[in-house]
Design a protein around this motif. Structure first.
Motif, PDB file in Angstrom:
ATOM      1  N   VAL A  93     -45.119 -49.195  25.212  1.00 16.83           N
ATOM      2  CA  VAL A  93     -45.504 -50.580  25.514  1.00 16.83           C
ATOM      3  C   VAL A  93     -44.274 -51.417  25.848  1.00 16.83           C
ATOM      4  O   VAL A  93     -44.259 -52.165  26.839  1.00 16.83           O
ATOM      5  N   LEU A  94     -43.225 -51.297  25.043  1.00 17.02           N
ATOM      6  CA  LEU A  94     -42.017 -52.099  25.262  1.00 17.02           C
ATOM      7  C   LEU A  94     -41.268 -51.672  26.526  1.00 17.02           C
ATOM      8  O   LEU A  94     -40.689 -52.509  27.220  1.00 17.02           O
ATOM      9  N   THR A  95     -41.297 -50.377  26.832  1.00 23.24           N
ATOM     10  CA  THR A  95     -40.664 -49.893  28.061  1.00 23.24           C
ATOM     11  C   THR A  95     -41.416 -50.430  29.279  1.00 23.24           C
ATOM     12  O   THR A  95     -40.797 -50.866  30.267  1.00 23.24           O
ATOM     13  N   ALA A  96     -42.740 -50.412  29.211  1.00 22.18           N
ATOM     14  CA  ALA A  96     -43.545 -50.980  30.298  1.00 22.18           C
ATOM     15  C   ALA A  96     -43.256 -52.466  30.454  1.00 22.18           C
ATOM     16  O   ALA A  96     -43.153 -52.978  31.581  1.00 22.18           O
ATOM     17  N   LEU A  97     -43.107 -53.168  29.336  1.00 13.92           N
ATOM     18  CA  LEU A  97     -42.766 -54.593  29.377  1.00 13.92           C
ATOM     19  C   LEU A  97     -41.419 -54.802  30.059  1.00 13.92           C
ATOM     20  O   LEU A  97     -41.260 -55.723  30.876  1.00 13.92           O
ATOM     21  N   LEU A  98     -40.454 -53.948  29.748  1.00 12.31           N
ATOM     22  CA  LEU A  98     -39.137 -54.044  30.375  1.00 12.31           C
ATOM     23  C   LEU A  98     -39.233 -53.866  31.888  1.00 12.31           C
ATOM     24  O   LEU A  98     -38.614 -54.616  32.660  1.00 12.31           O
ATOM     25  N   TYR A  99     -40.031 -52.893  32.333  1.00 13.79           N
ATOM     26  CA  TYR A  99     -40.219 -52.665  33.766  1.00 13.79           C
ATOM     27  C   TYR A  99     -40.848 -53.887  34.438  1.00 13.79           C
ATOM     28  O   TYR A  99     -40.468 -54.277  35.550  1.00 13.79           O
ATOM     29  N   ILE A 100     -41.806 -54.490  33.751  1.00  9.97           N
ATOM     30  CA  ILE A 100     -42.484 -55.653  34.319  1.00  9.97           C
ATOM     31  C   ILE A 100     -41.556 -56.866  34.391  1.00  9.97           C
ATOM     32  O   ILE A 100     -41.607 -57.656  35.340  1.00  9.97           O
ATOM     33  N   VAL A 101     -40.699 -57.010  33.389  1.00  8.73           N
ATOM     34  CA  VAL A 101     -39.703 -58.082  33.424  1.00  8.73           C
ATOM     35  C   VAL A 101     -38.770 -57.905  34.624  1.00  8.73           C
ATOM     36  O   VAL A 101     -38.439 -58.876  35.320  1.00  8.73           O
ATOM     37  N   VAL A 102     -38.381 -56.664  34.891  1.00 11.88           N
ATOM     38  CA  VAL A 102     -37.533 -56.389  36.055  1.00 11.88           C
ATOM     39  C   VAL A 102     -38.261 -56.769  37.347  1.00 11.88           C
ATOM     40  O   VAL A 102     -37.691 -57.404  38.244  1.00 11.88           O
ATOM     41  N   ALA A 103     -39.542 -56.382  37.446  1.00 12.75           N
ATOM     42  CA  ALA A 103     -40.334 -56.717  38.636  1.00 12.75           C
ATOM     43  C   ALA A 103     -40.426 -58.230  38.811  1.00 12.75           C
ATOM     44  O   ALA A 103     -40.309 -58.752  39.930  1.00 12.75           O
ATOM     45  N   ALA A 104     -40.627 -58.954  37.711  1.00 12.19           N
ATOM     46  CA  ALA A 104     -40.726 -60.412  37.775  1.00 12.19           C
ATOM     47  C   ALA A 104     -39.397 -61.033  38.202  1.00 12.19           C
ATOM     48  O   ALA A 104     -39.373 -62.016  38.957  1.00 12.19           O
ATOM     49  N   LEU A 105     -38.283 -60.470  37.745  1.00 13.53           N
ATOM     50  CA  LEU A 105     -36.966 -60.985  38.124  1.00 13.53           C
ATOM     51  C   LEU A 105     -36.680 -60.724  39.612  1.00 13.53           C
ATOM     52  O   LEU A 105     -36.097 -61.572  40.292  1.00 13.53           O
ATOM     53  N   VAL A 106     -37.098 -59.555  40.090  1.00 13.66           N
ATOM     54  CA  VAL A 106     -36.935 -59.243  41.514  1.00 13.66           C
ATOM     55  C   VAL A 106     -37.718 -60.248  42.358  1.00 13.66           C
ATOM     56  O   VAL A 106     -37.217 -60.779  43.352  1.00 13.66           O
ATOM     57  N   HIS A 107     -38.947 -60.523  41.939  1.00  9.58           N
ATOM     58  CA  HIS A 107     -39.782 -61.490  42.648  1.00  9.58           C
ATOM     59  C   HIS A 107     -39.150 -62.879  42.625  1.00  9.58           C
ATOM     60  O   HIS A 107     -39.041 -63.559  43.653  1.00  9.58           O
ATOM     61  N   LEU A 108     -38.710 -63.302  41.458  1.00 11.26           N
ATOM     62  CA  LEU A 108     -38.093 -64.628  41.290  1.00 11.26           C
ATOM     63  C   LEU A 108     -36.877 -64.790  42.189  1.00 11.26           C
ATOM     64  O   LEU A 108     -36.752 -65.787  42.922  1.00 11.26           O
ATOM     65  N   SER A 226     -51.249 -65.526  23.712  1.00  6.71           N
ATOM     66  CA  SER A 226     -50.928 -64.279  24.390  1.00  6.71           C
ATOM     67  C   SER A 226     -49.991 -63.418  23.557  1.00  6.71           C
ATOM     68  O   SER A 226     -50.165 -62.185  23.472  1.00  6.71           O
ATOM     69  N   VAL A 227     -48.991 -64.038  22.940  1.00  3.67           N
ATOM     70  CA  VAL A 227     -48.047 -63.296  22.101  1.00  3.67           C
ATOM     71  C   VAL A 227     -48.775 -62.686  20.903  1.00  3.67           C
ATOM     72  O   VAL A 227     -48.565 -61.516  20.554  1.00  3.67           O
ATOM     73  N   VAL A 228     -49.651 -63.469  20.282  1.00  2.00           N
ATOM     74  CA  VAL A 228     -50.430 -62.970  19.134  1.00  2.00           C
ATOM     75  C   VAL A 228     -51.352 -61.839  19.568  1.00  2.00           C
ATOM     76  O   VAL A 228     -51.442 -60.805  18.897  1.00  2.00           O
ATOM     77  N   LEU A 229     -52.024 -62.021  20.699  1.00  2.00           N
ATOM     78  CA  LEU A 229     -52.940 -60.997  21.207  1.00  2.00           C
ATOM     79  C   LEU A 229     -52.177 -59.717  21.557  1.00  2.00           C
ATOM     80  O   LEU A 229     -52.650 -58.608  21.280  1.00  2.00           O
ATOM     81  N   PHE A 230     -51.005 -59.876  22.143  1.00  2.00           N
ATOM     82  CA  PHE A 230     -50.155 -58.725  22.453  1.00  2.00           C
ATOM     83  C   PHE A 230     -49.807 -57.947  21.185  1.00  2.00           C
ATOM     84  O   PHE A 230     -49.908 -56.713  21.146  1.00  2.00           O
ATOM     85  N   GLY A 231     -49.396 -58.668  20.150  1.00  2.00           N
ATOM     86  CA  GLY A 231     -49.052 -58.018  18.892  1.00  2.00           C
ATOM     87  C   GLY A 231     -50.233 -57.310  18.262  1.00  2.00           C
ATOM     88  O   GLY A 231     -50.120 -56.167  17.784  1.00  2.00           O
ATOM     89  N   LEU A 232     -51.390 -57.965  18.258  1.00  2.00           N
ATOM     90  CA  LEU A 232     -52.589 -57.373  17.656  1.00  2.00           C
ATOM     91  C   LEU A 232     -53.031 -56.114  18.406  1.00  2.00           C
ATOM     92  O   LEU A 232     -53.296 -55.074  17.790  1.00  2.00           O
ATOM     93  N   ILE A 233     -53.115 -56.212  19.725  1.00  2.00           N
ATOM     94  CA  ILE A 233     -53.562 -55.063  20.514  1.00  2.00           C
ATOM     95  C   ILE A 233     -52.568 -53.913  20.391  1.00  2.00           C
ATOM     96  O   ILE A 233     -52.966 -52.736  20.276  1.00  2.00           O
ATOM     97  N   THR A 234     -51.271 -54.221  20.383  1.00  2.00           N
ATOM     98  CA  THR A 234     -50.259 -53.176  20.249  1.00  2.00           C
ATOM     99  C   THR A 234     -50.389 -52.457  18.912  1.00  2.00           C
ATOM    100  O   THR A 234     -50.368 -51.214  18.851  1.00  2.00           O
ATOM    101  N   MET A 235     -50.530 -53.201  17.832  1.00  2.00           N
ATOM    102  CA  MET A 235     -50.631 -52.594  16.505  1.00  2.00           C
ATOM    103  C   MET A 235     -51.922 -51.780  16.346  1.00  2.00           C
ATOM    104  O   MET A 235     -51.911 -50.676  15.819  1.00  2.00           O
ATOM    105  N   ILE A 236     -53.026 -52.343  16.825  1.00  2.00           N
ATOM    106  CA  ILE A 236     -54.321 -51.650  16.693  1.00  2.00           C
ATOM    107  C   ILE A 236     -54.331 -50.366  17.511  1.00  2.00           C
ATOM    108  O   ILE A 236     -54.758 -49.310  17.036  1.00  2.00           O
ATOM    109  N   THR A 237     -53.859 -50.443  18.761  1.00  2.00           N
ATOM    110  CA  THR A 237     -53.865 -49.253  19.615  1.00  2.00           C
ATOM    111  C   THR A 237     -52.825 -48.224  19.164  1.00  2.00           C
ATOM    112  O   THR A 237     -53.027 -47.023  19.326  1.00  2.00           O
TER     113      THR A 237
END
Length: 247
Positions: A93-108, A226-237
């Protein structure tokens, strides 16, 4: 210790199509806006990104990461190792988040730089802090989809999992973003916040600073949600993943 899991996860995707997509998807979005509608370049480059391409990006990155693991060994390589399955899932999950942050920075960066090449637009150009704030808020309000997409593709398969999140995201995100029910639908949060930040409606039309949707949009609540939902879904899954038996 968790960073070692993330390093291992990142190595699995070395030279893969996944890392190319991190650059291709945001750049294609920006270039299309640059070529097709320079008079509204910045607005369209962001609107097309968060309304159409970003939901696809958030679905594809976790899905391709899952496919890499599932394609040949069906996760048997992981389940046979003396590792924490909970940490394995969180690292994904965190690695995917890192990739998405990179994509967002490229776009920005691409949007900000090409603003100077476009010159004067029919709508105002944005200063870097505004564009940066928009990108950060988009990542935060969409990040709950990462563990959710991992779960979908693990449970339903690659095609169904990706299609489900993209179709639901594109449908609900735009339809409910300007309604009074927007706070109840997580898919609308990022799109709705762009109204007060960029002064752009979900359909891409610019609005004035005194527009009712600007005054009636809270930024803090969807960010925290969103941050709370992210944490909950990550822990549950993660707990669900740790209990799966290899077939």
């Amino acid at each position: 210790m968790l960073y070692k899991y993330m390093l291992a996860e990142n190595l699995k995707h070395k030279h893969s199509i996944l890392k190319k997509l991190i650059l291709i998807l945001p750049l294609v979005t920006v270039l299309l806006s640059f070529v097709l509608m320079q008079s509204y370049f910045t607005i369209n480059a962001f609107n097309w990104w968060y309304a159409m391409i970003m939901p696809v990006t958030f679905a594809l990155i976790p899905s391709l990461m899952h496919r890499k693991e599932d394609k040949k060994l069906k996760y048997r390589a992981i389940y046979s190792l003396p590792v924490s399955l909970t940490k394995v899932w969180i690292a994904k999950v965190l690695t995917a988040l890192l990739y998405i942050v990179v994509a967002a920075l490229v776009h920005l960066c691409a949007v900000y730089i090409l603003q100077f090449a476009v010159g004067k637009q029919l709508t105002s150009s944005y200063v870097f802090p505004t564009l940066f704030s928009a990108s950060v808020l988009l990542v935060i309000t969409y990040l709950w989809q990462i563990p959710f997409c991992f779960f979908l593709v693990k449970k339903l398969g690659f095609i169904v999992g990706v299609a489900s999140n993209v179709i639901i995201g594109l449908g609900l995100g735009v339809v409910f973003a300007d309604s009074s029910l927007w706070m109840l639908c997580p898919y609308t949060w990022g799109i709705r916040l762009m109204i007060p930040i960029l002064k752009v409606l979900p359909n891409g039309l610019p609005v004035t600073a005194n527009h009712p949707l600007i005054e009636n949009t809270s930024i803090l609540i969807p960010v925290i949600s969103s941050v709370v939902l992210f944490g909950l879904i990550t822990m549950i899954t993660a707990k669900w993943f740790s209990r799966i038996e290899v077939k």
